[in-house]
Design a protein around this motif. Structure first.
Motif, PDB file in Angstrom:
ATOM      1  N   ALA A 157      -8.117  -8.534  -4.741  1.00  0.00           N
ATOM      2  CA  ALA A 157      -6.626  -8.356  -3.371  1.00  0.00           C
ATOM      3  C   ALA A 157      -6.833  -9.618  -3.093  1.00  0.00           C
ATOM      4  O   ALA A 157      -7.609  -9.996  -2.835  1.00  0.00           O
ATOM      5  CB  ALA A 157      -7.638  -7.606  -2.379  1.00  0.00           C
ATOM      6  N   TYR A 163      -1.334 -10.756   2.666  1.00  0.00           N
ATOM      7  CA  TYR A 163      -0.956  -9.613   2.861  1.00  0.00           C
ATOM      8  C   TYR A 163       0.724  -9.571   3.876  1.00  0.00           C
ATOM      9  O   TYR A 163       1.516  -8.900   3.668  1.00  0.00           O
ATOM     10  CB  TYR A 163      -2.367  -8.379   2.694  1.00  0.00           C
ATOM     11  CG  TYR A 163      -2.178  -7.385   3.174  1.00  0.00           C
ATOM     12  CD1 TYR A 163      -1.484  -6.386   2.189  1.00  0.00           C
ATOM     13  CD2 TYR A 163      -1.741  -6.828   4.522  1.00  0.00           C
ATOM     14  CE1 TYR A 163      -1.501  -5.530   2.004  1.00  0.00           C
ATOM     15  CE2 TYR A 163      -1.837  -5.266   4.522  1.00  0.00           C
ATOM     16  CZ  TYR A 163      -1.066  -4.276   3.445  1.00  0.00           C
ATOM     17  OH  TYR A 163      -0.808  -3.882   3.373  1.00  0.00           O
ATOM     18  N   TRP A 164      -0.368 -10.234   4.877  1.00  0.00           N
ATOM     19  CA  TRP A 164       0.803  -9.792   5.830  1.00  0.00           C
ATOM     20  C   TRP A 164       1.789 -10.730   6.684  1.00  0.00           C
ATOM     21  O   TRP A 164       2.912 -10.604   7.203  1.00  0.00           O
ATOM     22  CB  TRP A 164      -0.424  -9.529   7.165  1.00  0.00           C
ATOM     23  CG  TRP A 164      -1.278  -8.943   7.700  1.00  0.00           C
ATOM     24  CD1 TRP A 164      -2.543  -8.296   7.262  1.00  0.00           C
ATOM     25  CD2 TRP A 164      -0.762  -6.780   8.035  1.00  0.00           C
ATOM     26  NE1 TRP A 164      -3.413  -7.330   7.491  1.00  0.00           N
ATOM     27  CE2 TRP A 164      -2.512  -6.880   7.666  1.00  0.00           C
ATOM     28  CE3 TRP A 164      -0.161  -6.723   8.285  1.00  0.00           C
ATOM     29  CZ2 TRP A 164      -1.943  -5.038   7.785  1.00  0.00           C
ATOM     30  CZ3 TRP A 164       0.287  -5.401   8.406  1.00  0.00           C
ATOM     31  CH2 TRP A 164      -0.722  -4.686   7.835  1.00  0.00           C
ATOM     32  N   ARG A 167       4.236  -9.676   3.890  1.00  0.00           N
ATOM     33  CA  ARG A 167       4.642  -7.858   4.779  1.00  0.00           C
ATOM     34  C   ARG A 167       5.428  -8.400   5.349  1.00  0.00           C
ATOM     35  O   ARG A 167       7.049  -7.434   6.180  1.00  0.00           O
ATOM     36  CB  ARG A 167       3.630  -6.619   5.600  1.00  0.00           C
ATOM     37  CG  ARG A 167       2.679  -6.176   4.840  1.00  0.00           C
ATOM     38  CD  ARG A 167       2.732  -5.147   3.751  1.00  0.00           C
ATOM     39  NE  ARG A 167       2.902  -4.459   3.346  1.00  0.00           N
ATOM     40  CZ  ARG A 167       2.367  -2.952   3.333  1.00  0.00           C
ATOM     41  NH1 ARG A 167       2.517  -2.804   4.339  1.00  0.00           N
ATOM     42  NH2 ARG A 167       1.493  -2.808   1.941  1.00  0.00           N
ATOM     43  N   ASN A 213       6.542  -6.258  -1.403  1.00  0.00           N
ATOM     44  CA  ASN A 213       5.904  -5.079  -0.288  1.00  0.00           C
ATOM     45  C   ASN A 213       6.423  -3.970  -1.032  1.00  0.00           C
ATOM     46  O   ASN A 213       5.252  -2.691  -0.395  1.00  0.00           O
ATOM     47  CB  ASN A 213       6.867  -5.036   0.978  1.00  0.00           C
ATOM     48  CG  ASN A 213       6.804  -4.802   1.685  1.00  0.00           C
ATOM     49  OD1 ASN A 213       5.627  -4.571   2.830  1.00  0.00           O
ATOM     50  ND2 ASN A 213       7.886  -3.770   2.559  1.00  0.00           N
ATOM     51  N   LEU A 216       3.046  -2.389  -2.838  1.00  0.00           N
ATOM     52  CA  LEU A 216       1.595  -2.353  -2.411  1.00  0.00           C
ATOM     53  C   LEU A 216       1.773  -1.044  -1.199  1.00  0.00           C
ATOM     54  O   LEU A 216       1.025  -0.153  -1.019  1.00  0.00           O
ATOM     55  CB  LEU A 216       1.328  -3.659  -1.210  1.00  0.00           C
ATOM     56  CG  LEU A 216       1.509  -5.471  -2.119  1.00  0.00           C
ATOM     57  CD1 LEU A 216       1.118  -5.706  -0.698  1.00  0.00           C
ATOM     58  CD2 LEU A 216      -0.508  -4.269  -2.617  1.00  0.00           C
TER      59      LEU A 216
END
Length: 297
Positions: A157, A163-164, A167, A213, A216
């Motif tokens: 992961a 990750y953000w 996004r 995105n 996910l």
């Protein structure tokens, strides 16, 4: 263009989607009258042509298979020049709608199964869930989710910053490509499969921030609540040594899904592409029996 063997004829053609985009399609036609029809969504970075071995085996049992190179991938991505970008998940679902409409027009009397591998497995599940939540009919006999992308394994992961960051960037520059390095050992334990994958000119390692995105977000929804909308017959399989998508997430989805007819196969030591791994014959037989069981009902 067509090519033939004793058990299957492979037909390839370009299909114009409703928004004008050219989509490359493949159809594996059995030599006998089909008993059931499969529509398949391939995984990230690959293309529909990689499924010729498994769909040729399906054809020997009277299963006709359809697939297409999704936007951003395979021949479709090469022609558009936008590698790794699928134009958004709603557009992907519209492409699936159009493929299924074509299949239904050609075989109105036959049951249809939707299947998908990895990214395609998550999209297949998400497609059905989206139909149910919008109160639209789901005219499918069943669904096969092959190592579906629901969650990433903990060991692979992304960190919170990545990750953000993705996004935040997704709605601003959705087509921005990112190159993701693939550990070739993670797709199969069979050396010839690894070599073929690396030498295939239609495979690539790009994914756009928008597509990432969407994948996910779709997986998060499937994991948190989407499972409750899965009522059609369900077949799932995952290798327990998979480091690309999460086998525990597949097991959790399966256990929670309210489908009255459902089967699962979790294979110890197997990795991501079960249909190309050491367990190949066992898992192909598992999928085949699921479809033939639906055809017999």
């Amino acid at each position: 263009m067509t090519s033939s063997s004793a058990s299957v004829t492979i037909d390839t053609k370009w299909f114009q989607a409703s928004d004008g985009t050219s989509i490359f399609t493949r159809t594996w036609i059995p030599s006998t009258e089909p008993k059931i029809v499969l529509c398949h969504l391939h995984g990230l970075g690959e293309h529909s042509g990689r499924y010729t071995p498994i769909f040729t085996q399906y054809a020997q049992h009277g299963i006709k298979s359809y697939s297409f190179d999704q936007r951003g991938f395979g021949e479709t991505g090469r022609k558009s020049g936008t590698l790794g970008y699928n134009d958004g998940i709603k557009r992907v679902y519209a492409d699936v709608d159009e493929l299924l409409a074509r299949v239904k027009s050609e075989h109105p009397e036959l049951p249809i199964v939707l299947s998908g591998q990895s990214m395609g497995g998550g999209l297949a599940l998400g497609y059905v869930v989206s139909k149910v939540t919008q109160s639209k009919p789901v005219d499918l006999a069943g669904i096969i989710a092959m190592s579906p992308f629901i969650l990433l394994p903990k060991e692979t992961a992304p960190d919170p910053f990545t990750y953000w960051g993705g996004r935040i960037l997704a709605p601003i520059v959705p087509s921005l490509p990112i190159k993701k390095v693939l550990d070739i050992r993670s797709i199969s334990r069979v050396e010839s499969v690894r070599v073929d994958y690396l030498n295939d000119p239609l495979n690539h390692q790009y994914i756009s921030v928008g597509t990432g995105n969407d994948i996910l977000s779709n997986g998060d929804n499937l994991h948190k609540s989407g499972y409750q909308h899965l009522h059609i017959p369900l077949c799932m399989a995952h290798g327990e040594a998979d480091i690309i998508t999460s086998a525990p997430a597949t097991k959790d989805f399966f256990e929670k899904a309210p489908s009255q007819t459902k089967v699962i196969k979790l294979i110890p030591d197997a990795v991501h592409e079960l249909h190309n791994d050491l367990c190949r014959e066992d898992v192909i037989d598992f999928y085949t029996k699921f479809m033939l069981g639906l055809a017999a009902n």
